[in-house]
Design a protein around this motif. Structure first.
Motif, short mmCIF file in Angstrom:
data_model
loop_
_atom_site.label_atom_id
_atom_site.label_comp_id
_atom_site.label_asym_id
_atom_site.label_seq_id
_atom_site.Cartn_x
_atom_site.Cartn_y
_atom_site.Cartn_z
N GLU A 85 -5.66 52.96 -8.63
CA GLU A 85 -6.24 51.93 -7.78
C GLU A 85 -5.88 52.20 -6.32
OE1 GLU A 85 -6.17 47.04 -7.24
OE2 GLU A 85 -5.18 48.00 -8.95
N ARG A 86 -6.86 52.03 -5.44
CA ARG A 86 -6.64 52.33 -4.02
C ARG A 86 -5.94 51.17 -3.32
NH1 ARG A 86 -12.89 54.24 -3.96
NH2 ARG A 86 -12.55 56.43 -4.53
N ARG A 87 -5.00 51.51 -2.45
CA ARG A 87 -4.34 50.49 -1.63
C ARG A 87 -5.30 49.99 -0.54
NH1 ARG A 87 -0.79 54.63 -1.95
NH2 ARG A 87 -1.09 55.22 0.25
N THR A 88 -6.01 50.93 0.07
CA THR A 88 -7.05 50.61 1.05
C THR A 88 -8.16 51.63 0.88
OG1 THR A 88 -6.09 52.05 2.76
CG2 THR A 88 -5.40 49.74 2.76
N GLN A 89 -9.33 51.29 1.40
CA GLN A 89 -10.39 52.29 1.42
C GLN A 89 -11.23 52.14 2.68
OE1 GLN A 89 -12.28 51.68 -2.39
NE2 GLN A 89 -13.62 50.07 -1.61
N LEU A 90 -11.50 53.28 3.28
CA LEU A 90 -12.32 53.34 4.48
C LEU A 90 -13.77 53.43 4.03
CD1 LEU A 90 -12.20 53.70 7.64
CD2 LEU A 90 -12.37 56.14 7.20
#
Length: 320
Positions: free
Chosen positions: A75-80
């Motif tokens: 799971e991504r912490r943040t995504q651009l």
């Protein structure tokens, strides 16, 4: 290559890695032992971008230059992200800690572009840092003006850094800011983004081009997103095509919230459908009149809403 080629009896145990670049159905990954391997991607992995943390398995017998297969993505912490007319919202990079928004005095210092980036950063929950490049081209009077405009952002709590790759001003501080973070530079053509990347990553061999003297415009130089390690211990993802984030996919209310100084006034206007323009009883307009909100930012907000309406119209238009 199909998944049939990657049967369990030809694969080793699961291992952790980070995606450093993506090429169609293949990706380059870096293992915890700092090995760089090119791997196939399972069809069950629906999205994979630079910066993703993955689980992979090595092939006991490799097939050409493919050393294994990526099985899953953490799971991504943040995504651009950026909106795409064809694909909706498209993820560009993952697990970014901070976005360095590069502006410059050449071709033009444009606060409205800064505000667009800030809306995108606030929406994605990624820390923005305002980076003004090429300050060696400013005389003292121009520098004072630019600094006065940047004070608006400093007062809002945004970090601002003035740099010059020619004079070296601000470069040491920039390198310190990048330490132990996953970073990405964004900026329009011609602001010196690639030169800055080369400055903090002297061995990356990223091509640069000068701003055209005739047009004042720069050109794209990067073609494939790639994660690079910084000497300071952090990482930098160099990504193509990120000049300006389209915002047409956002709701108007979300854009309003992304102007952080507006938040304390949201919901307090006399009319629920207040456009925050000439509406009677608008708290945001009153805050502008009282000097609590910058007039420059307020005007920028409405220009962004206008451009969003144009973007939505373009998105709805049939594609030939």
């Amino acid at each position: 290559m199909s998944d049939v080629s990657w049967q369990n009896d030809n694969l080793g145990p699961t291992e952790a890695a980070v995606v450093i670049s993506r090429f169609g159905q293949h990706a380059d990954i870096e293992t915890t032992e700092q090995e760089i391997l090119r791997c196939n991607i399972r069809r069950t992995v629906s999205s994979l971008v630079c910066g993703d943390e993955v689980i992979f398995r090595r092939a006991k017998v490799s097939d050409g230059d493919l050393a294994g297969v990526i099985e899953a993505v953490h799971e991504r912490r943040t995504q651009l992200t950026r909106p795409d007319f064809y694909d909706g919202v498209k993820v560009v990079a993952a697990n970014i800690d901070q976005i360095l928004m590069v502006s410059a005095v050449v071709p033009e210092f444009t606060p409205q572009i800064i505000d667009r980036y800030l809306v995108a950063c606030e929406d994605m929950g990624i820390e923005p840092i305002l980076l003004l490049n090429k300050i060696d081209l400013l005389d003292q009077e121009s520098l004072d003006y630019v600094d006065e405009v940047l004070d608006i952002y400093r007062e809002l709590g945004y970090r601002v850094l003035l740099v010059s790759t020619k004079s070296g001003e601000g470069i040491d501080e920039l390198k310190h800011i990048l330490e132990d973070k996953n970073n990405i530079f964004v900026g329009q053509s011609g602001v010196g983004k690639s030169t800055l990347v080369n400055t903090v990553l002297p061995n990356a061999d990223i091509l640069t081009k000068e701003v055209s003297e005739n047009s004042g415009l720069g050109q794209h130089t990067t073609t494939v997103s790639r994660l690079h390690h910084l000497p300071s211990g952090g990482n930098l993802i160099d990504s193509p095509g990120i000049r300006e984030f389209g915002l047409w996919h956002l709701e108007v209310e979300r854009v309003t919230w992304c102007f952080k100084e507006f938040r304390e006034f949201i919901g307090g206007c006399r009319f629920r459908d207040c456009k925050h323009l000439n509406d009677p009883g608008c708290l945001i307009q009153e805050a502008v009149d009282e000097g609590k909100i910058s007039e420059l930012r307020f005007e920028s907000y409405h220009r962004i809403l206008e451009s969003m309406a144009d973007g939505r119209a373009g998105a709805r238009a049939p594609r030939v």
